[in-house]
Every structure is written in C-alpha cells, then in structure tokens.
Design a protein around this motif. Structure first.
Motif, mmCIF file in Angstrom:
data_model
loop_
_atom_site.group_PDB
_atom_site.id
_atom_site.type_symbol
_atom_site.label_atom_id
_atom_site.label_comp_id
_atom_site.label_asym_id
_atom_site.label_seq_id
_atom_site.Cartn_x
_atom_site.Cartn_y
_atom_site.Cartn_z
ATOM 1 N N GLU A 82 0.825 -1.205 0.000
ATOM 2 C CA GLU A 82 0.000 0.000 0.000
ATOM 3 C C GLU A 82 0.861 1.259 0.000
ATOM 4 O O GLU A 82 0.562 2.235 -0.708
ATOM 5 N N GLU A 83 1.914 1.250 0.791
ATOM 6 C CA GLU A 83 2.801 2.418 0.845
ATOM 7 C C GLU A 83 3.503 2.637 -0.492
ATOM 8 O O GLU A 83 3.667 3.781 -0.947
ATOM 9 N N LEU A 84 3.920 1.565 -1.140
ATOM 10 C CA LEU A 84 4.563 1.708 -2.447
ATOM 11 C C LEU A 84 3.586 2.252 -3.487
ATOM 12 O O LEU A 84 3.972 3.024 -4.374
ATOM 13 N N GLY A 85 2.322 1.853 -3.378
ATOM 14 C CA GLY A 85 1.313 2.407 -4.280
ATOM 15 C C GLY A 85 1.165 3.904 -4.102
ATOM 16 O O GLY A 85 1.082 4.658 -5.083
ATOM 17 N N ARG A 86 1.141 4.357 -2.851
ATOM 18 C CA ARG A 86 1.048 5.805 -2.583
ATOM 19 C C ARG A 86 2.313 6.526 -3.037
ATOM 20 O O ARG A 86 2.244 7.637 -3.560
ATOM 21 N N ALA A 87 3.457 5.888 -2.822
ATOM 22 C CA ALA A 87 4.717 6.513 -3.231
ATOM 23 C C ALA A 87 4.774 6.713 -4.741
ATOM 24 O O ALA A 87 5.259 7.741 -5.234
ATOM 25 N N GLY A 88 4.265 5.732 -5.484
ATOM 26 C CA GLY A 88 4.240 5.869 -6.935
ATOM 27 C C GLY A 88 3.364 7.015 -7.393
ATOM 28 O O GLY A 88 3.690 7.721 -8.357
ATOM 29 N N LYS A 89 2.246 7.241 -6.720
ATOM 30 C CA LYS A 89 1.357 8.343 -7.085
ATOM 31 C C LYS A 89 1.966 9.695 -6.723
ATOM 32 O O LYS A 89 1.748 10.701 -7.420
ATOM 33 N N LEU A 90 2.721 9.757 -5.620
ATOM 34 C CA LEU A 90 3.316 11.026 -5.191
ATOM 35 C C LEU A 90 4.554 11.400 -5.996
ATOM 36 O O LEU A 90 4.897 12.584 -6.091
ATOM 37 N N ALA A 91 5.234 10.418 -6.566
ATOM 38 C CA ALA A 91 6.443 10.701 -7.352
ATOM 39 C C ALA A 91 6.075 11.554 -8.561
ATOM 40 O O ALA A 91 5.152 11.221 -9.310
ATOM 41 N N ASP A 92 6.810 12.661 -8.744
ATOM 42 C CA ASP A 92 6.448 13.612 -9.797
ATOM 43 C C ASP A 92 7.406 13.614 -10.977
ATOM 44 O O ASP A 92 7.301 14.460 -11.855
ATOM 45 N N ASP A 93 8.370 12.689 -10.997
ATOM 46 C CA ASP A 93 9.280 12.606 -12.143
ATOM 47 C C ASP A 93 9.786 11.173 -12.272
ATOM 48 O O ASP A 93 9.553 10.313 -11.413
ATOM 49 N N ASP A 94 10.491 10.919 -13.365
ATOM 50 C CA ASP A 94 10.982 9.562 -13.622
ATOM 51 C C ASP A 94 12.007 9.126 -12.587
ATOM 52 O O ASP A 94 12.086 7.934 -12.251
ATOM 53 N N GLN A 95 12.802 10.065 -12.078
ATOM 54 C CA GLN A 95 13.798 9.722 -11.071
ATOM 55 C C GLN A 95 13.147 9.264 -9.772
ATOM 56 O O GLN A 95 13.737 8.483 -9.028
ATOM 57 N N GLY A 96 11.952 9.762 -9.497
ATOM 58 C CA GLY A 96 11.235 9.328 -8.310
ATOM 59 C C GLY A 96 10.441 8.056 -8.543
ATOM 60 O O GLY A 96 10.361 7.187 -7.674
ATOM 61 N N ARG A 97 9.850 7.930 -9.747
ATOM 62 C CA ARG A 97 9.014 6.759 -10.038
ATOM 63 C C ARG A 97 9.839 5.508 -10.303
ATOM 64 O O ARG A 97 9.416 4.390 -9.987
ATOM 65 N N GLY A 98 11.034 5.658 -10.890
ATOM 66 C CA GLY A 98 11.860 4.501 -11.242
ATOM 67 C C GLY A 98 12.196 3.603 -10.054
ATOM 68 O O GLY A 98 11.936 2.384 -10.095
ATOM 69 N N PRO A 99 12.777 4.147 -8.972
ATOM 70 C CA PRO A 99 13.096 3.297 -7.823
ATOM 71 C C PRO A 99 11.867 2.641 -7.198
ATOM 72 O O PRO A 99 11.944 1.501 -6.723
ATOM 73 N N VAL A 100 10.752 3.360 -7.183
ATOM 74 C CA VAL A 100 9.530 2.784 -6.616
ATOM 75 C C VAL A 100 9.078 1.582 -7.448
ATOM 76 O O VAL A 100 8.670 0.545 -6.899
ATOM 77 N N ALA A 101 9.160 1.704 -8.772
ATOM 78 C CA ALA A 101 8.785 0.587 -9.645
ATOM 79 C C ALA A 101 9.700 -0.617 -9.404
ATOM 80 O O ALA A 101 9.240 -1.780 -9.390
ATOM 81 N N LYS A 102 10.990 -0.363 -9.197
ATOM 82 C CA LYS A 102 11.928 -1.457 -8.894
ATOM 83 C C LYS A 102 11.561 -2.137 -7.580
ATOM 84 O O LYS A 102 11.632 -3.366 -7.465
ATOM 85 N N ALA A 103 11.181 -1.332 -6.605
ATOM 86 C CA ALA A 103 10.798 -1.902 -5.316
ATOM 87 C C ALA A 103 9.548 -2.767 -5.447
ATOM 88 O O ALA A 103 9.450 -3.835 -4.825
ATOM 89 N N VAL A 104 8.598 -2.324 -6.257
ATOM 90 C CA VAL A 104 7.368 -3.107 -6.460
ATOM 91 C C VAL A 104 7.695 -4.461 -7.078
ATOM 92 O O VAL A 104 7.171 -5.512 -6.663
ATOM 93 N N ASP A 105 8.572 -4.463 -8.081
ATOM 94 C CA ASP A 105 8.964 -5.728 -8.726
ATOM 95 C C ASP A 105 9.672 -6.649 -7.730
ATOM 96 O O ASP A 105 9.432 -7.865 -7.708
ATOM 97 N N ALA A 106 10.549 -6.065 -6.927
ATOM 98 C CA ALA A 106 11.287 -6.870 -5.951
ATOM 99 C C ALA A 106 10.362 -7.442 -4.883
ATOM 100 O O ALA A 106 10.579 -8.560 -4.391
ATOM 101 N N VAL A 107 9.337 -6.693 -4.514
ATOM 102 C CA VAL A 107 8.361 -7.202 -3.539
ATOM 103 C C VAL A 107 7.629 -8.417 -4.101
ATOM 104 O O VAL A 107 7.412 -9.423 -3.391
ATOM 105 N N SER A 108 7.234 -8.344 -5.342
ATOM 106 C CA SER A 108 6.553 -9.492 -5.967
ATOM 107 C C SER A 108 7.470 -10.715 -5.973
ATOM 108 O O SER A 108 7.035 -11.850 -5.680
ATOM 109 N N GLU A 109 8.726 -10.509 -6.309
ATOM 110 C CA GLU A 109 9.699 -11.604 -6.303
ATOM 111 C C GLU A 109 9.873 -12.153 -4.895
ATOM 112 O O GLU A 109 9.929 -13.388 -4.694
#
Length: 463
Positions: free
Chosen positions: A342-369
């Motif tokens: 849930e926190e990663l979902g909120r973080a992705g929405k709050l990120a306002d540029d690619d530099q902010g969204r990129g690490p969050v997307a990596k974290a989401v993938d790693a969580v699934s793994e």
C-alpha cells in the motif's frame, strides 16, 4: 490725641453665624490629548497646517508599513529557517532512528538463523545500526527538551536500547553453544523491539514530523496585516499627490513621487517574495516531505516483514496469534507486506518525475519476487524441509534475503531523491524571503523621508 475709628464690632455670636464667602472653583485641567486635538483642529484651518498634518500621517503610514512588514517577514523567515535547518533534519533523524532499530532487529534475527557461526557482514550490519541509532539519539536529545513529548520518547529509547542489546548478546552466546534458550532470548528481544522501542521511535517520528508541519505552516502564512498597511500607505500617497495636483496644477511632487515608488517596490517585493516562498515551501511539502514520509514507512514495513520472516523459522511455530490458530510471525509478516504494498502504491502516485518513479517501480517488482520466494520457503518448511526453507530465506542466491536487499536498495535510492527535492525547494523558499526584513526597513525609511521632503517643499511656498 489719636482716637480709634468709630467702627462697630459685631458681637461674638453674630461673628460665628456670618456666611463664609464661596470658593471660586479652579478651571478644569486639560489633558495632553485634548490640547493636542485643539492644536490639530486649529492647524487644519489653514493650508500650511493641513500640509503638516498630511506629511505627518504619510510618514507614519509608511513607517508602520515597513515596521510591520519587517516584523512579519522576519517571523516567517525564521520559520523557513527552522524548516530547512531544524525541523526537517530532526524529522529525518527520527526516521533514521526508526530504520536503524528495525534494521538491527532484522540483522540480529538473520544472524541467529544462520547458526552458531554468524556471518561477519550480518554482524557488522547489526553493530553499525546500533551505533547509528545511539548517535542519532544523542543528537536528538541535545536538540530536544526533556519535558516535551519527543524528549520523553528519546528517554524511553535510551533506556531500552542497552536492554535490547543485552538480550541479543545472550541469544548469541546460547546459540554458539547450541542451547535452545537462545531462541527464547531472540524472541524476547524482538518482542521488546516491536512492542516498546519501535512504537516509541514511531511516536518520536510523528512528533518531529508534526513540528515540521507547524513550522512550514507558519512560514507560509500570508502577511495580511503588512499587505493591508501597504495598500493603505500607497493609497494615501496617491491621494496626496492628486490633491497636490488639483491645488497647484503641478503634475509631480518629487518627494511624494519617490515615497510612492519606494512604497510600491516594497509592496511588490512583499507580495511576490512571499508568494514565491509560499509556493516553494508548499512544493517541498507535497513533492518532498509527503513522499519522504510514505517511503520511510515503506522501508520500515519491509524491515519489519524481513525480521518476522526470519523469526518464523527461529520460533518454528512456538509463538501463536492471540486466538491460537496461526503462527504469529507469519501473520505479522503478511500484515507488514500488505502495508508495504500500500505504501509503495502511494509513493508511486506522489512521485512527480521519472527519477522518483523509477526506484519505486523497482521496489514493487522486488516485492513481488520476494513474496514468490517466500511462498516457496513456506512450502519447504511445512513439508519438513527446514534446511531447504532456511536456504531459501537466508541463502546467498535466489533467496528472499536477496529480494529484500533489492527492495531496500530501491527505497534508499527513492529516499535520497526525494530528500534532495525537499531540500532544494525548501532552500528556494527560504531564499525568497532573504533580505526582505532589512529591505522593508530601508525602503520605509526612504519613503518617510521623501514624503516629508515633498510636503516641506510645498510648505516653503507659504513662507
């Protein structure tokens, strides 16, 4: 021979009954305000007197405008300075204390799970976390009054930290000797951490973040009194020049013109400078601090989930939930992972540029793994393959520990980016107010002198 004058003296009883002449009352004393008001009314009957009154009022208005502006903006600049130099660093330190404690607990559980020979890198990570938490607690205590809520939480953590490290050392000593009592110590240490220390650290973080919000709100509050006085002062100067034009048919009075220009510059500086500061500080809050808050909580959730995952194998079903139906640590792991998502979902929405969204997307993938590998480990453990489950949890390759590290590294990267965003925006807001209090005083003094000079120029025509 001299005779006394023929004057009849009244008898004694007649003298006593003679009326006493009444005392004439003294004129009433007039107050300073009454006398001053009479002088002003008398002066207002002549054009030179009216000009003197106008000059005094204009000078008073611009001086009041400058003084109030200097006072209000100095207050907001101080609040902005606190945001940059005190509140946000303390909030960040409180979050770091929380993370260090949670990571230390995770490392301790991982080291215990590895067996009698604790891996050196895991031991060093635990020691580094404890040292970091101790250092930050000392720093926080030096900047916080002991009687405040934050001070009380710091005191609690300072008392509990030595107890926790003592329990961990006892768990290690028993683990090296192969004694099962070590598992009880590591579970009790985790209980002290999760029930006492982490809640205290969370309350400390909430208190410091709340203080950051208060300072940010103070810095962004509109200076309505200053703006109102500025409009009144400017209107008075324009009225005085229009009056001068109508009575003399002269377009400009240089003194009043300079006073008007100085007041206009100050009013525009005040409005534009504070608007920029307000906008930047708002951006620092929305695009920086809110993201930092969500990412900090996400990282803490991942650390807690990792500790509970390790303790699931350490306890081996010895600790159940309150209803006695499920493994407590496995249940807590599931709760933490859900919160992390849930926190990663909120973080992705709050990120306002690619530099902010990129690490969050990596974290989401790693969580699934991570979740997939955890299910594999649980299947092995439930089928009686404890060693296989342990390898799946703490192994060097294709383990949940590897996935956890990927999540943690991605969140570190995201936090560093958002911290930079906050710092840049907050410093820009702080800089927008820089020099305004001093400039307000200087421009107000110039306007007051110019107004008096302009009025005196008119007065000289009557001499």
């Amino acid at each position: 021979m001299t005779y006394p004058p023929n004057v009849r003296t009244a008898p004694e009883h007649e003298r006593e009954q003679s009326p006493v002449p009444a005392t004439v009352p003294a004129p009433p004393q007039r107050g300073v305000l009454s006398v001053t008001a009479d002088k002003v009314r008398a002066a207002a009957t002549t054009e030179p007197g009216r000009l003197q009154i106008i000059g005094a009022v204009l000078a008073l208005l611009v001086v009041a405008f400058g003084a109030v502006t200097a006072f209000e903006i100095a207050d907001r600049a101080a609040a902005a300075d606190d945001v940059v130099g005190r509140s946000q660093p303390l909030s960040a330190d409180a979050a770091a204390i929380y993370r260090s404690l949670a990571d230390a607990d995770t490392a301790a559980a991982s080291g215990f799970l590895a067996g009698a020979q604790e891996p050196r890198d895991v031991h060093d990570r635990y020691e580094k976390d404890i040292e970091e938490a101790s250092r930050l607690l000392v720093k926080a205590a030096a900047n916080t009054e002991a009687s405040t809520k934050s001070g009380q939480e710091i005191t609690t953590l300072n008392k509990e930290l030595p107890r926790y490290t003592g329990l961990i050392e006892r768990a290690r000593a028993n683990n090296r000797q192969g004694l099962p009592l070590g598992g009880a110590y590591i579970r009790y240490a985790n209980q002290r951490m999760s029930k006492v220390m982490l809640p205290a650290a969370e309350r400390l973080y909430a208190a410091e973040t709340g203080r950051l919000g208060e300072d940010s709100d103070s810095a962004r509050a509109w200076p309505f009194f200053s703006l109102g006085l500025g409009v009144v002062a400017l209107a008075g100067l324009v009225w005085a020049q229009r009056r001068n034009y109508r009575r003399t048919n002269r377009v400009f009075n240089h003194g009043l013109l300079v006073a008007t220009a100085a007041s206009t510059v100050l009013l525009l500086w005040l409005a534009v400078g504070h608007t920029v500061a307000r906008s930047e500080l708002h951006g620092a809050d929305v695009n920086g601090q809110q993201s930092l808050d969500v990412l900090n909580r996400a990282r803490i959730d991942s650390l807690k989930a990792r500790a509970n995952e390790n303790l699931t194998l350490v306890a081996r079903g010895a600790v159940l939930t309150a209803d006695g139906r499920n493994d407590k640590y496995e249940t807590d792991y599931s709760t933490d992972m859900k919160a992390l998502g849930e926190e990663l979902g909120r973080a992705g929405k709050l990120a306002d540029d690619d530099q902010g969204r990129g690490p969050v997307a990596k974290a989401v993938d790693a969580v699934s793994e991570w979740q997939g590998r955890h299910r594999t480990a649980r299947t092995a453990d439930d089928s009686g393959d404890y060693e296989g489950a342990r390898t799946q949890i703490i192994g060097s390759k294709d383990s949940t520990g590897e996935s956890f590290e990927r999540v943690d590294d991605a969140l570190k990267q995201a936090l560093a980016h958002e911290q930079g965003e906050f710092t840049r925006a907050a410093k820009d807001g702080q800089g927008a107010l820089g020099g305004l209090p001093t400039g307000a005083a200087a421009l107000a003094a110039l306007a007051a002198v110019a107004a008096i000079v302009g009025v005196n120029r008119r007065l000289s025509e009557y001499r």
